[in-house]
Design an enzyme around this catalytic site. Sequence first.
Site, PDB file in Angstrom:
ATOM      1  N   GLY A  14      -7.570  24.945  25.637  1.00 30.71           N
ATOM      2  CA  GLY A  14      -8.180  25.706  24.555  1.00 30.71           C
ATOM      3  C   GLY A  14      -9.652  25.930  24.810  1.00 30.71           C
ATOM      4  O   GLY A  14     -10.254  25.314  25.694  1.00 30.71           O
ATOM      5  N   GLY A  16     -13.601  26.701  22.816  1.00 26.02           N
ATOM      6  CA  GLY A  16     -14.408  26.665  21.609  1.00 26.02           C
ATOM      7  C   GLY A  16     -15.686  27.443  21.827  1.00 26.02           C
ATOM      8  O   GLY A  16     -15.872  28.092  22.865  1.00 26.02           O
ATOM      9  N   ALA A  17     -16.571  27.373  20.842  1.00 24.32           N
ATOM     10  CA  ALA A  17     -17.819  28.130  20.928  1.00 24.32           C
ATOM     11  C   ALA A  17     -18.688  27.656  22.086  1.00 24.32           C
ATOM     12  O   ALA A  17     -19.413  28.448  22.692  1.00 24.32           O
ATOM     13  CB  ALA A  17     -18.581  28.008  19.611  1.00 24.32           C
ATOM     14  N   PHE A  18     -18.606  26.357  22.409  1.00 23.61           N
ATOM     15  CA  PHE A  18     -19.498  25.805  23.425  1.00 23.61           C
ATOM     16  C   PHE A  18     -18.758  25.064  24.536  1.00 23.61           C
ATOM     17  O   PHE A  18     -19.398  24.418  25.366  1.00 23.61           O
ATOM     18  CB  PHE A  18     -20.501  24.835  22.767  1.00 23.61           C
ATOM     19  CG  PHE A  18     -21.310  25.462  21.670  1.00 23.61           C
ATOM     20  CD1 PHE A  18     -22.362  26.310  21.962  1.00 23.61           C
ATOM     21  CD2 PHE A  18     -21.007  25.217  20.343  1.00 23.61           C
ATOM     22  CE1 PHE A  18     -23.103  26.898  20.957  1.00 23.61           C
ATOM     23  CE2 PHE A  18     -21.746  25.798  19.323  1.00 23.61           C
ATOM     24  CZ  PHE A  18     -22.796  26.647  19.630  1.00 23.61           C
ATOM     25  N   SER A  19     -17.429  25.139  24.562  1.00 20.29           N
ATOM     26  CA  SER A  19     -16.704  24.326  25.537  1.00 20.29           C
ATOM     27  C   SER A  19     -15.341  24.922  25.853  1.00 20.29           C
ATOM     28  O   SER A  19     -14.832  25.784  25.131  1.00 20.29           O
ATOM     29  CB  SER A  19     -16.524  22.899  25.003  1.00 20.29           C
ATOM     30  OG  SER A  19     -15.712  22.911  23.838  1.00 20.29           O
ATOM     31  N   VAL A  21     -11.454  23.233  27.140  1.00 27.86           N
ATOM     32  CA  VAL A  21     -10.718  21.989  27.333  1.00 27.86           C
ATOM     33  C   VAL A  21      -9.568  22.235  28.307  1.00 27.86           C
ATOM     34  O   VAL A  21      -8.798  23.192  28.148  1.00 27.86           O
ATOM     35  CB  VAL A  21     -10.171  21.445  25.998  1.00 27.86           C
ATOM     36  CG1 VAL A  21      -9.382  20.156  26.235  1.00 27.86           C
ATOM     37  CG2 VAL A  21     -11.313  21.188  25.018  1.00 27.86           C
ATOM     38  N   LYS A  39     -13.109  18.003  28.361  1.00 26.72           N
ATOM     39  CA  LYS A  39     -13.896  18.966  27.591  1.00 26.72           C
ATOM     40  C   LYS A  39     -15.148  19.269  28.400  1.00 26.72           C
ATOM     41  O   LYS A  39     -15.966  18.381  28.653  1.00 26.72           O
ATOM     42  CB  LYS A  39     -14.262  18.391  26.222  1.00 26.72           C
ATOM     43  CG  LYS A  39     -15.042  19.353  25.329  1.00 26.72           C
ATOM     44  CD  LYS A  39     -15.252  18.752  23.943  1.00 26.72           C
ATOM     45  CE  LYS A  39     -15.963  19.717  23.013  1.00 26.72           C
ATOM     46  NZ  LYS A  39     -16.114  19.159  21.644  1.00 26.72           N
ATOM     47  N   ASP A 133     -15.797  18.133   9.995  1.00 25.91           N
ATOM     48  CA  ASP A 133     -14.987  19.287  10.411  1.00 25.91           C
ATOM     49  C   ASP A 133     -13.509  18.904  10.483  1.00 25.91           C
ATOM     50  O   ASP A 133     -12.812  19.249  11.439  1.00 25.91           O
ATOM     51  CB  ASP A 133     -15.475  19.819  11.757  1.00 25.91           C
ATOM     52  CG  ASP A 133     -15.032  21.269  12.008  1.00 25.91           C
ATOM     53  OD1 ASP A 133     -14.665  21.957  11.025  1.00 25.91           O
ATOM     54  OD2 ASP A 133     -15.054  21.706  13.172  1.00 25.91           O
TER      55      ASP A 133
END
Length: 329
Positions: A14, A16-19, A21, A39, A133
């Site tokens: 997957g 994300g905004a900054f990473s 995985v 990550k 979160d």
Amino acid sequence: HEFEELYDVLEEFGTGAFSVVYSVRSKRCGPRGSERAAKIMNKDTFIDEVQMRRVRDECRALAELRHENVIELFELLESPTKVYLLMELARGGELFDRIVSRGSFSEPQAIRVIRQLLGVLSFMHSRGVIHRDIKPENILLASSEGWDIKVSDFGLVKIIEGIAGSCSGALLENSLNSLPSVGFAATSTCCSSAADLQRTMTFCGSTYYMAPEVAWHFRRLGEGYGSGVDVWAAGIVLYILLSGAPPWDQAHIPQPPTGNGSSGVPNKASGVSFPGDLFGSVSVDARNAIEEMLIVDPKARPTADQMLHHRWLQPEMEPVLLRSGSRLS
């Protein structure tokens, strides 16, 4: 590049905004137990000190919060351009995906998930850590068939008090200590005043799961919010588990009371409804658990530890549900 020397990348899990995985396999281990989740974060995305501190806090929280329902951090590596978090691989994927595939959960299944979630939140909060979160995407399942959960993605974590003790080991501790030298804020994550031990002021989180005191805090300057935001988010998760739908549109988060009645919501009210087509077979106790976690006034909302003592979450409830005819499968 130490990471490439130590791990083979298998597949992307997957983004994300900054990473990103990936699942990876260690070159140092045999075939059993050698797979990890990696990550990977580009340092170029750390645009300011706040973002740098969040990455450091995520590493610190994962390293120190040793709990069966928290994803385990095994190793922290870095290169001139990237930071690598090598973590436990949860083979069951996200709770979100299981909700999508099933539509809704039975009450015993929801109890198993929420009891674990509240247990790990109680553990975190007792150590001065607020996740901020909590949502199905950040709750992983240990296996594809079971119901053991792993809370993940501590990218918005708030460490309010210093976490006592160190369980991370010398290698990981040395890696954490080295982060300031590559641009991370070297300041302590602990707060200094009594007020700071109770409140945080940052506007963050995912909108569907955002507590009223976060969504509306800019209208109540000086008050901030505490660990109750995680309990609220857990209540939203429970509502979705039992119904397959969120309790309200993300643009209509209830407003917390201001003390003069201007919110139109009594201090103990949740403002949540239970449509018959979604909750017709859901027990009264389950609905009450949701109402308790979704009390709009954070001062009246139970803690995670208090919710663990709710009648619906007790082990003896399953035979009661069987006799009552509540949805079980």
